[in-house]
Structure formats: structure tokens, C-alpha cells
Motif scaffolding. Structure first.
Motif, PDB file in Angstrom:
ATOM      1  N   MET A   1       0.637  -1.309  -0.052  1.00 58.22           N
ATOM      2  CA  MET A   1       0.085  -0.085  -0.072  1.00 58.22           C
ATOM      3  C   MET A   1       0.874   1.316   0.038  1.00 58.22           C
ATOM      4  N   SER A   2       0.717   2.163  -0.950  1.00 61.71           N
ATOM      5  CA  SER A   2       1.143   3.586  -0.907  1.00 61.71           C
ATOM      6  C   SER A   2       1.135   4.246   0.212  1.00 61.71           C
ATOM      7  N   THR A   3       2.171   5.032   0.562  1.00 58.51           N
ATOM      8  CA  THR A   3       1.844   6.153   1.745  1.00 58.51           C
ATOM      9  C   THR A   3       1.133   7.391   1.152  1.00 58.51           C
ATOM     10  N   PRO A   4       0.105   7.890   1.840  1.00 65.23           N
ATOM     11  CA  PRO A   4      -0.740   9.093   1.317  1.00 65.23           C
ATOM     12  C   PRO A   4       0.290  10.097   1.379  1.00 65.23           C
ATOM     13  N   ASN A   5      -0.048  11.097   0.397  1.00 61.21           N
ATOM     14  CA  ASN A   5       0.765  12.291   0.068  1.00 61.21           C
ATOM     15  C   ASN A   5       0.488  13.038   1.387  1.00 61.21           C
ATOM     16  N   GLY A  28      -9.541  16.686   1.442  1.00 58.31           N
ATOM     17  CA  GLY A  28      -9.186  15.232   1.843  1.00 58.31           C
ATOM     18  C   GLY A  28      -7.673  15.010   1.795  1.00 58.31           C
ATOM     19  N   HIS A  29      -6.980  15.872   1.761  1.00 63.10           N
ATOM     20  CA  HIS A  29      -5.603  15.704   1.707  1.00 63.10           C
ATOM     21  C   HIS A  29      -4.838  15.798   3.158  1.00 63.10           C
ATOM     22  N   ARG A  30      -3.738  15.304   3.153  1.00 64.68           N
ATOM     23  CA  ARG A  30      -3.104  15.190   4.516  1.00 64.68           C
ATOM     24  C   ARG A  30      -2.103  16.518   4.759  1.00 64.68           C
ATOM     25  N   VAL A  31      -2.325  17.320   5.549  1.00 63.06           N
ATOM     26  CA  VAL A  31      -1.605  18.581   5.673  1.00 63.06           C
ATOM     27  C   VAL A  31      -0.911  18.580   6.956  1.00 63.06           C
ATOM     28  N   ARG A  32       0.221  19.213   6.969  1.00 58.30           N
ATOM     29  CA  ARG A  32       1.141  19.801   8.125  1.00 58.30           C
ATOM     30  C   ARG A  32       1.028  21.190   8.159  1.00 58.30           C
ATOM     31  N   ALA A  33       0.236  22.039   9.095  1.00 60.46           N
ATOM     32  CA  ALA A  33       0.340  23.467   9.036  1.00 60.46           C
ATOM     33  C   ALA A  33       1.512  23.914   9.990  1.00 60.46           C
ATOM     34  N   ALA A  34       2.523  24.473   9.298  1.00 63.31           N
ATOM     35  CA  ALA A  34       3.868  24.832  10.036  1.00 63.31           C
ATOM     36  C   ALA A  34       3.721  26.463  10.291  1.00 63.31           C
ATOM     37  N   LEU A  61       9.567  17.962   8.166  1.00 61.52           N
ATOM     38  CA  LEU A  61       9.962  17.073   7.211  1.00 61.52           C
ATOM     39  C   LEU A  61       9.669  15.690   7.184  1.00 61.52           C
ATOM     40  N   ASP A  62       9.565  15.359   8.413  1.00 64.97           N
ATOM     41  CA  ASP A  62       9.347  13.715   8.501  1.00 64.97           C
ATOM     42  C   ASP A  62       8.011  13.282   8.009  1.00 64.97           C
ATOM     43  N   GLY A  63       8.221  12.450   6.907  1.00 61.39           N
ATOM     44  CA  GLY A  63       6.877  11.860   6.179  1.00 61.39           C
ATOM     45  C   GLY A  63       6.307  12.856   5.405  1.00 61.39           C
ATOM     46  N   THR A  64       7.156  13.790   4.912  1.00 51.81           N
ATOM     47  CA  THR A  64       6.404  15.112   3.975  1.00 51.81           C
ATOM     48  C   THR A  64       7.119  14.746   2.623  1.00 51.81           C
ATOM     49  N   ASP A  65       6.148  14.617   1.463  1.00 50.32           N
ATOM     50  CA  ASP A  65       6.642  14.707   0.224  1.00 50.32           C
ATOM     51  C   ASP A  65       6.364  16.124  -0.646  1.00 50.32           C
ATOM     52  N   ARG A  66       5.593  17.132  -0.176  1.00 45.24           N
ATOM     53  CA  ARG A  66       5.093  17.949  -0.754  1.00 45.24           C
ATOM     54  C   ARG A  66       5.460  19.341  -0.014  1.00 45.24           C
ATOM     55  N   LEU A  67       5.889  20.376  -0.715  1.00 51.31           N
ATOM     56  CA  LEU A  67       5.952  21.429   0.250  1.00 51.31           C
ATOM     57  C   LEU A  67       5.509  22.925  -0.270  1.00 51.31           C
ATOM     58  N   TYR A  68       4.748  23.593   0.537  1.00 53.38           N
ATOM     59  CA  TYR A  68       4.256  24.820   0.086  1.00 53.38           C
ATOM     60  C   TYR A  68       5.255  25.868   0.814  1.00 53.38           C
ATOM     61  N   LEU A  69       5.862  26.709  -0.117  1.00 54.61           N
ATOM     62  CA  LEU A  69       7.189  27.524   0.448  1.00 54.61           C
ATOM     63  C   LEU A  69       6.604  29.052   0.474  1.00 54.61           C
ATOM     64  N   ARG A  88      17.938  19.836   2.578  1.00 57.66           N
ATOM     65  CA  ARG A  88      17.556  18.992   3.753  1.00 57.66           C
ATOM     66  C   ARG A  88      16.135  18.251   3.192  1.00 57.66           C
ATOM     67  N   ALA A  89      15.295  18.939   2.722  1.00 53.03           N
ATOM     68  CA  ALA A  89      13.982  18.245   2.335  1.00 53.03           C
ATOM     69  C   ALA A  89      14.261  17.378   1.167  1.00 53.03           C
ATOM     70  N   ARG A  90      14.928  17.746   0.270  1.00 55.95           N
ATOM     71  CA  ARG A  90      15.275  16.713  -0.808  1.00 55.95           C
ATOM     72  C   ARG A  90      15.813  15.599  -0.489  1.00 55.95           C
ATOM     73  N   ALA A  91      16.661  15.754   0.676  1.00 53.40           N
ATOM     74  CA  ALA A  91      17.323  14.439   1.013  1.00 53.40           C
ATOM     75  C   ALA A  91      16.234  13.548   1.989  1.00 53.40           C
ATOM     76  N   ALA A  92      15.218  14.344   2.594  1.00 55.68           N
ATOM     77  CA  ALA A  92      14.176  13.448   3.297  1.00 55.68           C
ATOM     78  C   ALA A  92      13.052  12.824   2.526  1.00 55.68           C
ATOM     79  N   GLY A  93      13.289  13.141   1.151  1.00 56.70           N
ATOM     80  CA  GLY A  93      12.114  12.514   0.288  1.00 56.70           C
ATOM     81  C   GLY A  93      11.299  13.236  -0.112  1.00 56.70           C
ATOM     82  N   VAL A  94      11.303  14.729  -0.010  1.00 57.41           N
ATOM     83  CA  VAL A  94      10.418  15.646  -0.703  1.00 57.41           C
ATOM     84  C   VAL A  94      10.536  15.720  -2.147  1.00 57.41           C
ATOM     85  N   ARG A  95       9.340  15.457  -2.989  1.00 52.56           N
ATOM     86  CA  ARG A  95       9.579  15.451  -4.377  1.00 52.56           C
ATOM     87  C   ARG A  95       8.802  16.558  -5.259  1.00 52.56           C
ATOM     88  N   ARG A  96       8.103  17.152  -4.532  1.00 51.60           N
ATOM     89  CA  ARG A  96       7.529  18.339  -5.173  1.00 51.60           C
ATOM     90  C   ARG A  96       7.586  19.598  -4.223  1.00 51.60           C
TER      91      ARG A  96
END
Length: 284
Positions: A1-5, A28-34, A61-69, A88-96
Motif C-alpha cells: 500500500m502506498s503512503t498517502p501524500n 481530503g489531503h493530509r496537511v502539516r500546518a507549519a 519534514l518527517d513523512g512529508t513529500d510536498r512543500l508549499y514554501l 534537507r527536504a530533498r534528502a528527506a524524500g520531498v519530491r514536489r
């Protein structure tokens, strides 16, 4: 099963960050509000984040794959703190990654322009949103809104120059789209409203919609720089005054189709937004 974005929204208590986070949650998306404080967006997971405190970055960044900067406000050189974070984000697996810049700042230019230039080399999926001046500058907590509420004036060095003011809700709609689109929307998008308005025209609309007289007071570039320097770093005040001078010379006299092309609906007009925002403020 893929991990939700999961999208990390920086500046989540700000004008576009809060709106973007809320749109993503509603869809319905998973969001971290920083944010640096404790003002979470309903339905989003709050996370403490400070651009200037690298100790707050790993948890965000833990478990994050997308960023709004959203660049740190008022910093004339945000790349100094943003680029190490993005490495650091790229190294942690962020792709977008989606960067909020400004229509007045080209790739490689000042402020967020250096981050804009670096983004395509850091991430395979990216977008840079370059909105024009926000319509909410006249209704929220901006200096324009404060002076309008204080004495019914708008102070600029723009002369007769026109701006394609854009609704922050439309910026958020575009941001949510490019963050979640199944395809990679690698693009530099200038976002505007449906028409370009002078500040005299803005004052006329505000007067008509609110029923309170508002006038545009014209300053020189030097007068505006001195006024702004009383409440912000001198270098940033000078940059803003220079932007007003560029408007006076026609730099922002344009409209684009980016909002409609990316969201499927036309952008909101200024009078519509003033009515909506004024009604919301009255209700509060």
C-alpha cells in the motif's frame, strides 16, 4: 500500500498559507500546518516551524513529500535560510515544491528570486507562483488596510501606475492545484486578477463598496521609503519603495490567464472581494 501524500504548508497562519492549507484539508489531503506559534488550521496537523531555527526542520519534514514554501517575511535574502532547508527536504524524500514569490521578482532576482532559480535543480516536480499585489492588502492587516481604517487614505509612490491585483483565495486555489495535480506542473506562473487598476481606481471602489470615503495619497519614492523604514528594516523598505516606483513606470500593468488556466474558473474581481472581505470582517 502506498503512503498517502503529505503536504507541509509553511506560513500556515498567513494570507495564502492558511487558505492553501484549508483548501487541501477540505479536499481530503493530509496537511502539516507549519508556523512558529500555536494557531493550527482546522483538520491539519500543527507543527512548530521556524525558518531561522533548523532544530524545527526535521520534525516538519518527517513523512512529508510536498512543500508549499512561503519565504520568511521581511527578509531581503531568504535564500540564506531557505536553500539549506530545501537541500534537507530533498534528502528527506520531498519530491514536489511550490514556491510563493511575486510578480515583481523574476527568476534570479532579489528576495525569493534566488530560491526560484534553484528550485528546478532541487526537485523534479516544482512550480513558482508569482502573484501580483494582493487584494487583501486593502482589507486585512497590511499597512494599506490600517491606513484606510485609520484615516481613509492609501499611501503609495505608484502615481498613475496600474496593478493586476489578485485575490488571495485565487492564489490558494492555484497552489492547491499545483500541489496535488497528478501530473507535474513545472512552471513559473504570474497570477493576476481580471483587470489592472490604479490606486486611484482602488480608492474609488473602496469608497463605493464600503460607503466610507477613501483617497489615494501620492508620495515620492523617498517619502515612501522613509515612511516604511519606521516599521521594517531599511533595506526591505527601500525594496518596497522601488517596487512602487516600478509600478509608476508600468511594470505591473498586465493581466494573465494563469488563474483560470490552472483552476478552471476566472479570477475574482476587486469589488467582489472587497464586499466578501468586508462582510466577513463585519460578521466577526
Amino acid at each position: 500500500m502506498s503512503t498517502p501524500n503529505t503536504t507541509l504548508v509553511t506560513g500556515a497562519t498567513g494570507t495564502t498559507g492558511g487558505r492553501t492549507a484549508a483548501r487541501l484539508v477540505a479536499a481530503g489531503h493530509r496537511v502539516r500546518a507549519a508556523s512558529r506559534g500555536a494557531a493550527p488550521v482546522a483538520g491539519a496537523a500543527p507543527v512548530r516551524f521556524d525558518w531561522y531555527d533548523p532544530a524545527t526542520h526535521p520534525a516538519a519534514l518527517d513523512g512529508t513529500d510536498r512543500l508549499y514554501l512561503v519565504p520568511p517575511p521581511g527578509d531581503p535574502d531568504p535564500a540564506a535560510v531557505m536553500l539549506p532547508f530545501l537541500d534537507r527536504a530533498r534528502a528527506a524524500g520531498v519530491r514536489r515544491a511550490v514556491l510563493l514569490s511575486a510578480s515583481s521578482i523574476p527568476e534570479g532576482g532579489p528576495a525569493a528570486g534566488a530560491v526560484h532559480r534553484a528550485l528546478p535543480d532541487l526537485f523534479d516536480e516544482w512550480a513558482v507562483l508569482r502573484p501580483s499585489w494582493f487584494m487583501q492588502n486593502f482589507t486585512g492587516a497590511h499597512l494599506h488596510a490600517q491606513s484606510i481604517r485609520g484615516d481613509g487614505t492609501v499611501l503609495t509612490a505608484t502615481g498613475d501606475g496600474r496593478v493586476g491585483f489578485v485575490d488571495a483565495d485565487d492564489i490558494a486555489a492555484v497552489a492547491a492545484r499545483v500541489l496535488t495535480a497528478p501530473e507535474a506542473l513545472n512552471a513559473d506562473a504570474v497570477l493576476t486578477g481580471p483587470e489592472a487598476l490604479s490606486y486611484d481606481a482602488v480608492a474609488a471602489v473602496l469608497s463605493e463598496v464600503t460607503g466610507r470615503p477613501v483617497v489615494h495619497r501620492r508620495l515620492s519614492r523617498g517619502e515612501l521609503r522613509e515612511l516604511l523604514a519606521a516599521s521594517m528594516p531599511a533595506e526591505f523598505a527601500a525594496m518596497l519603495a522601488d517596487m512602487d516606483h516600478a509600478i509608476a513606470r508600468g511594470a505591473e500593468d498586465r493581466v494573465t490567464d494563469s488563474v483560470e488556466r490552472l483552476t478552471g474558473r476566472p479570477p475574482s474581481g476587486f469589488a467582489t472581494v472587497v464586499r466578501r472581505e468586508s462582510g466577513a470582517r463585519t460578521a466577526r
